[in-house]
Design a protein around this motif. Structure first.
Motif, PDB file in Angstrom:
ATOM      1  N   VAL A  76       0.851  -1.082  -0.060  1.00  0.00           N
ATOM      2  CA  VAL A  76      -0.042   0.014  -0.138  1.00  0.00           C
ATOM      3  C   VAL A  76       0.795   1.190  -0.073  1.00  0.00           C
ATOM      4  CG1 VAL A  76      -0.063   0.092   2.430  1.00  0.00           C
ATOM      5  CG2 VAL A  76      -1.983   1.366   1.216  1.00  0.00           C
ATOM      6  N   LEU A  77       0.401   2.143  -0.462  1.00  0.00           N
ATOM      7  CA  LEU A  77       0.960   3.507  -0.709  1.00  0.00           C
ATOM      8  C   LEU A  77      -0.047   4.694  -0.022  1.00  0.00           C
ATOM      9  CD1 LEU A  77       3.425   5.207  -1.868  1.00  0.00           C
ATOM     10  CD2 LEU A  77       1.946   5.562  -3.825  1.00  0.00           C
ATOM     11  N   VAL A  78       0.356   5.378   0.952  1.00  0.00           N
ATOM     12  CA  VAL A  78      -0.521   6.486   1.540  1.00  0.00           C
ATOM     13  C   VAL A  78      -0.047   7.651   1.134  1.00  0.00           C
ATOM     14  CG1 VAL A  78      -1.388   7.099   3.563  1.00  0.00           C
ATOM     15  CG2 VAL A  78      -0.651   4.672   3.373  1.00  0.00           C
ATOM     16  N   LEU A  79      -0.889   8.554   0.350  1.00  0.00           N
ATOM     17  CA  LEU A  79      -0.593   9.789  -0.494  1.00  0.00           C
ATOM     18  C   LEU A  79      -1.267  11.096   0.443  1.00  0.00           C
ATOM     19  CD1 LEU A  79      -0.624   8.619  -3.872  1.00  0.00           C
ATOM     20  CD2 LEU A  79       1.352   8.940  -2.528  1.00  0.00           C
ATOM     21  N   GLU A  80      -0.668  12.141   0.333  1.00  0.00           N
ATOM     22  CA  GLU A  80      -1.455  13.416   0.597  1.00  0.00           C
ATOM     23  C   GLU A  80      -2.687  13.406  -0.363  1.00  0.00           C
ATOM     24  OE1 GLU A  80      -0.396  18.220  -0.106  1.00  0.00           O
ATOM     25  OE2 GLU A  80       0.948  16.476  -0.823  1.00  0.00           O
ATOM     26  N   SER A  81      -3.863  13.999  -0.023  1.00  0.00           N
ATOM     27  CA  SER A  81      -4.847  14.334  -0.565  1.00  0.00           C
ATOM     28  C   SER A  81      -4.882  15.583  -1.246  1.00  0.00           C
ATOM     29  CB  SER A  81      -6.220  14.268   0.222  1.00  0.00           C
ATOM     30  OG  SER A  81      -7.266  14.435  -0.562  1.00  0.00           O
ATOM     31  N   LEU A  82      -4.604  15.490  -2.489  1.00  0.00           N
ATOM     32  CA  LEU A  82      -4.742  16.915  -3.420  1.00  0.00           C
ATOM     33  C   LEU A  82      -5.850  17.498  -3.691  1.00  0.00           C
ATOM     34  CD1 LEU A  82      -1.225  16.151  -5.461  1.00  0.00           C
ATOM     35  CD2 LEU A  82      -1.612  17.468  -3.470  1.00  0.00           C
ATOM     36  N   PRO A  83      -6.003  19.063  -3.971  1.00  0.00           N
ATOM     37  CA  PRO A  83      -7.121  19.275  -4.597  1.00  0.00           C
ATOM     38  C   PRO A  83      -7.472  18.931  -5.754  1.00  0.00           C
ATOM     39  CG  PRO A  83      -5.651  21.080  -3.933  1.00  0.00           C
ATOM     40  CD  PRO A  83      -5.138  19.832  -3.463  1.00  0.00           C
ATOM     41  N   ASP A  84      -8.678  18.645  -6.311  1.00  0.00           N
ATOM     42  CA  ASP A  84      -8.767  18.122  -7.527  1.00  0.00           C
ATOM     43  C   ASP A  84     -10.411  18.504  -7.901  1.00  0.00           C
ATOM     44  OD1 ASP A  84      -9.260  16.407  -9.896  1.00  0.00           O
ATOM     45  OD2 ASP A  84      -9.791  14.763  -8.920  1.00  0.00           O
ATOM     46  N   THR A  85     -10.547  19.953  -8.397  1.00  0.00           N
ATOM     47  CA  THR A  85     -11.687  20.559  -8.521  1.00  0.00           C
ATOM     48  C   THR A  85     -11.892  20.764  -9.813  1.00  0.00           C
ATOM     49  OG1 THR A  85     -10.480  22.577  -8.124  1.00  0.00           O
ATOM     50  CG2 THR A  85     -11.566  21.796  -6.322  1.00  0.00           C
ATOM     51  N   GLY A  86     -11.072  20.400 -10.850  1.00  0.00           N
ATOM     52  CA  GLY A  86     -11.134  20.330 -12.237  1.00  0.00           C
ATOM     53  C   GLY A  86     -10.463  21.542 -13.063  1.00  0.00           C
ATOM     54  N   ALA A  87     -10.302  21.524 -14.290  1.00  0.00           N
ATOM     55  CA  ALA A  87      -9.347  22.464 -14.952  1.00  0.00           C
ATOM     56  C   ALA A  87     -10.358  23.844 -15.145  1.00  0.00           C
ATOM     57  CB  ALA A  87      -8.856  21.865 -16.226  1.00  0.00           C
ATOM     58  N   GLY A  88      -9.246  24.884 -14.792  1.00  0.00           N
ATOM     59  CA  GLY A  88      -9.952  26.226 -15.429  1.00  0.00           C
ATOM     60  C   GLY A  88      -9.373  26.630 -16.870  1.00  0.00           C
ATOM     61  N   GLY A  90      -6.737  28.353 -17.335  1.00  0.00           N
ATOM     62  CA  GLY A  90      -5.356  28.668 -17.360  1.00  0.00           C
ATOM     63  C   GLY A  90      -4.685  27.451 -17.139  1.00  0.00           C
ATOM     64  N   ALA A  91      -5.385  26.216 -17.125  1.00  0.00           N
ATOM     65  CA  ALA A  91      -4.918  25.132 -16.640  1.00  0.00           C
ATOM     66  C   ALA A  91      -3.758  24.201 -17.629  1.00  0.00           C
ATOM     67  CB  ALA A  91      -5.676  24.021 -16.221  1.00  0.00           C
ATOM     68  N   GLU A  92      -4.393  24.514 -19.124  1.00  0.00           N
ATOM     69  CA  GLU A  92      -3.481  24.000 -19.898  1.00  0.00           C
ATOM     70  C   GLU A  92      -2.308  24.507 -20.164  1.00  0.00           C
ATOM     71  OE1 GLU A  92      -5.109  22.019 -24.002  1.00  0.00           O
ATOM     72  OE2 GLU A  92      -4.699  24.176 -24.350  1.00  0.00           O
ATOM     73  N   LEU A 185      -4.050  16.010 -11.797  1.00  0.00           N
ATOM     74  CA  LEU A 185      -5.062  16.590 -11.108  1.00  0.00           C
ATOM     75  C   LEU A 185      -5.049  18.320 -11.325  1.00  0.00           C
ATOM     76  CD1 LEU A 185      -4.723  14.812  -7.881  1.00  0.00           C
ATOM     77  CD2 LEU A 185      -6.052  14.109  -9.734  1.00  0.00           C
ATOM     78  N   TYR A 186      -6.275  18.564 -11.572  1.00  0.00           N
ATOM     79  CA  TYR A 186      -6.253  20.194 -11.456  1.00  0.00           C
ATOM     80  C   TYR A 186      -7.021  20.888 -10.457  1.00  0.00           C
ATOM     81  CZ  TYR A 186      -5.104  19.468 -16.240  1.00  0.00           C
ATOM     82  OH  TYR A 186      -4.296  19.167 -17.524  1.00  0.00           O
ATOM     83  N   ALA A 187      -6.579  22.098 -10.016  1.00  0.00           N
ATOM     84  CA  ALA A 187      -7.322  22.918  -9.113  1.00  0.00           C
ATOM     85  C   ALA A 187      -7.241  24.435  -9.711  1.00  0.00           C
ATOM     86  CB  ALA A 187      -6.665  22.873  -7.748  1.00  0.00           C
ATOM     87  N   GLY A 188      -8.491  24.645 -10.668  1.00  0.00           N
ATOM     88  CA  GLY A 188      -8.822  25.713 -11.558  1.00  0.00           C
ATOM     89  C   GLY A 188      -7.607  25.957 -12.279  1.00  0.00           C
ATOM     90  N   ASP A 189      -6.848  27.205 -12.260  1.00  0.00           N
ATOM     91  CA  ASP A 189      -5.867  27.503 -13.364  1.00  0.00           C
ATOM     92  C   ASP A 189      -4.614  26.839 -12.983  1.00  0.00           C
ATOM     93  OD1 ASP A 189      -7.795  28.781 -14.792  1.00  0.00           O
ATOM     94  OD2 ASP A 189      -7.066  30.701 -13.950  1.00  0.00           O
ATOM     95  N   ARG A 190      -4.326  25.802 -12.291  1.00  0.00           N
ATOM     96  CA  ARG A 190      -3.013  25.077 -11.829  1.00  0.00           C
ATOM     97  C   ARG A 190      -3.161  23.812 -11.929  1.00  0.00           C
ATOM     98  NH1 ARG A 190      -1.836  23.652  -6.729  1.00  0.00           N
ATOM     99  NH2 ARG A 190      -3.563  24.315  -5.228  1.00  0.00           N
TER     100      ARG A 190
END
Length: 268
Positions: A76-88, A90-92, A185-190
């Motif tokens: 098992v690998l246990v990871l930090e939970s990152l924001p994943d709210t979708g691409a804004g 500026g994300a590309e 994973l995206y959080a707005g423009d980043r």
């Protein structure tokens, strides 16, 4: 509580308040954890959790976003939970900057410290100094025992000619190794994180080809990443052929058309 969640909580040494299954890839199980101390984390299975932890550390060391590793053992690998709210909007462009930063990290040779796998398909990563030879042996010819003979002959012809088609010694860039949209994973423009890596050092165009396998990065990505190398369009089918072969082996002959299409595009 799932065995995965329980094992993750034991590794962290913190009681578990809640465990919820996550929609993940086809090759691993993922669970979102809420711990009694209020933190959230993600637990996942995989072919080699400790090796994946080293890969995520390499991505982070290159200056690209990746989840912090909280714990890992052989299962098992246990990871930090990152924001994943979708691409804004500026994300590309941010993805272009992130991938350029990743590829700026450089190894001395082609390959990785250990082999890896996509499910039952082994990814051999033995170190090498000849890039066409590495791609021929470890990414194309390794599938020969799992394919129909006529396709094997076409792949062998391509492999024999890679010295004329691929650069002998491109810069050994740090590759994500499985860079498709579902692993960003995206959080707005980043970009908040690159996940599920299969890292090794190789020609940067491999990641770019994978990114275009099921989608197509737009002008903002390319403007931020930088201009393509001469001949990149001709090499792209050769680099896309490997993930197509892996998909065939994992998910069946429905991917035969994709494999044959890339062989035709490569002129074999």
């Amino acid at each position: 509580m799932s065995d995965l969640a329980g094992r993750a909580a034991d590794l962290l040494g913190v009681p578990l308040a809640e465990a919820r299954p996550m929609a993940g890839g086809d090759l691993s199980q993922c669970v979102r954890l809420r711990l009694e101390d209020g933190r959230e984390a993600v637990a996942k299975s995989g072919p080699a959790p400790r090796e994946e932890a080293r890969m995520l550390a390499a991505i982070a060391a290159a200056g690209a976003p990746a989840p912090a590793v909280l714990a890992a053992d052989e299962a098992v690998l246990v990871l930090e939970s990152l924001p994943d709210t979708g691409a804004g909007p500026g994300a590309e462009a941010d993805l272009g900057r992130v991938v350029a930063r990743l590829h700026a990290a450089e190894g001395e040779r082609y390959g990785w410290h250990a082999d890896y796998a996509f499910g039952s398909v082994v990814i051999a990563n033995a170190w090498g100094d000849d890039w066409p030879a590495f791609w021929a042996k470890h990414r194309l010819l390794c599938h020969a025992g799992h394919l129909p003979a006529p396709l094997v002959r076409r792949i062998e012809r391509l492999a024999d000619d890679l010295g004329n088609r691929l650069p002998e010694r491109p810069r050994a860039a740090l590759l994500h190794g499985d860079l498709w949209g579902g692993n960003v994973l995206y959080a707005g423009d980043r970009v908040s994180g690159l996940i599920d890596p299969a890292c090794y050092y190789g020609h940067a165009e491999v990641d770019l080809a994978m990114l275009a396998l099921f989608g197509r990065p737009g002008p903002a990505f390319h403007a931020a990443y930088g201009a393509p190398e001469p001949g990149a369009a001709e090499r792209a089918p050769i680099y896309k052929l490997w993930p197509a072969l892996v998909h065939w082996r994992l998910f069946g002959a429905g991917y035969r058309g994709m494999v044959e299409g890339f062989l035709e595009a490569a002129g074999v």
